[in-house]
Scaffold this active site. Sequence first.
Site, mmCIF file in Angstrom:
data_model
loop_
_atom_site.group_PDB
_atom_site.id
_atom_site.type_symbol
_atom_site.label_atom_id
_atom_site.label_comp_id
_atom_site.label_asym_id
_atom_site.label_seq_id
_atom_site.Cartn_x
_atom_site.Cartn_y
_atom_site.Cartn_z
ATOM 1 N N HIS A 18 -96.616 21.698 -3.059
ATOM 2 C CA HIS A 18 -95.754 22.167 -1.973
ATOM 3 C C HIS A 18 -96.553 22.336 -0.677
ATOM 4 O O HIS A 18 -96.075 22.012 0.409
ATOM 5 C CB HIS A 18 -95.107 23.503 -2.344
ATOM 6 C CG HIS A 18 -94.074 23.391 -3.406
ATOM 7 N ND1 HIS A 18 -92.733 23.597 -3.177
ATOM 8 C CD2 HIS A 18 -94.171 23.083 -4.724
ATOM 9 C CE1 HIS A 18 -92.051 23.426 -4.298
ATOM 10 N NE2 HIS A 18 -92.909 23.114 -5.249
ATOM 11 N N ASP A 21 -90.618 26.741 2.967
ATOM 12 C CA ASP A 21 -90.393 25.937 1.769
ATOM 13 C C ASP A 21 -88.991 26.209 1.240
ATOM 14 O O ASP A 21 -88.586 27.364 1.070
ATOM 15 C CB ASP A 21 -91.438 26.304 0.714
ATOM 16 C CG ASP A 21 -91.554 25.276 -0.386
ATOM 17 O OD1 ASP A 21 -90.511 24.799 -0.872
ATOM 18 O OD2 ASP A 21 -92.692 24.966 -0.778
#
Length: 460
Positions: A25, A114
């Site tokens: 990520h 995110d």
Amino acid sequence: MDETTVNGGRRASDVVVFAFPRHGHMSPMLQFSKRLVSKGLRVTFLITTSATESLRLNLPPSSSLDLQVISDVPESNDIATLEGYLRSFKATVSKTLADFIDGIGNPPKFIVYDSVMPWVQEVARGRGLDAAPFFTQSSAVNHILNHVYGGSLSIPAPENTAVSLPSMPVLQAEDLPAFPDDPEVVMNFMTSQFSNFQDAKWIFFNTFDQLECKKQSQVVNWMADRWPIKTVGPTIPSAYLDDGRLEDDRAFGLNLLKPEDGKNTRQWQWLDSKDTASVLYISFGSLAILQEEQVKELAYFLKDTNLSFLWVLRDSELQKLPHNFVQETSHRGLVVNWCSQLQVLSHRAVSCFVTHCGWNSTLEALSLGVPMVAIPQWVDQTTNAKFVADVWRVGVRVKKKDERIVTKEELEASIRQVVQGEGRNEFKHNAIKWKKLAKEAVDEGGSSDKNIEEFVKTIA
């Protein structure tokens, strides 16, 4: 734990970028941050204490990206399960993020977060800031999960089920995202990304228009007609994509671990000694834990074949290898615990990437023109493998007879199909085509470059 700084005092920023503390990520969002900086924005990349303990940050000295740390140390002991960890992470980081924002004298104008942390939007807006999610999966996977969130699709689907979604190729049950461990918890975690989808003014996807806007799959177009979606990928260091438009951008600047310099040098000397397009590169990412039987089947294939190979295998997985495998194959194989994947994939000696089809790895192979043999394990990898084999036509997906493992014979059939079979020229031709289109997307005036430029103009 109070907020700390990584590279000096806290600086005023236009944008804060905040990724979930996992390598897969953080890397694409860190790269996106570099693109914003290159266009004149002041950017703070926010990381958590757990990330600083498990990952090596090594940005070049010339980088003007501001790195700051907030605590994700849990306030409760309820972290033994995934569900407990996620609940504790949200509770802790919601507070430390809010404290971080409140402590900035000149607050940022925007937070890019995110997408697996949708609650960041609430924290930001509670302090008068705009916020936008960054999705680290493909548009196709986002499309599927959004339908699951909306209740029009259920996962897992019954065996032999054909699934038809708007602007997508027909999918079989085996092509849908898979959640073998803690399925309910992981499913909720993944689908929660869409809980405030309709509230966002900007939604960033780590893909590029041409990749998911072709005849078989026009999912980007379909979703962008309904939500403010902007493709900004591939998020790969500039040196490998657009001829180094970003200064000193030769690596992500983020590693799980790094080998001793001597071992690193040995890898490149070994690759340099090999013929062009003669080496299999094998890696299953930073999280996959293969069954011992699966590791052995792959090793048996490599031992019996005449193909050269570079196999990345974490130290914890080495014990699963057959006795004396490394020594017995050392004349044409190399087993390492780490390598720079981008450097390997861009090396002339590499002919094929045997991969789990994580999205970052898939994008890297597409962007560097390397055909793939897909052995997906879980989550989005199954869908990515479908597209690798049947939509983008850059490789094959290994067919399993046994649901548990891929046999030596199945591996041999698939790998030889890509490197020696009749379709190898088509796979390579298509891989080179996607490499060219990926470069065009991030080059000046390309689709992803324009989308980033549009965002920057609203902030600057």
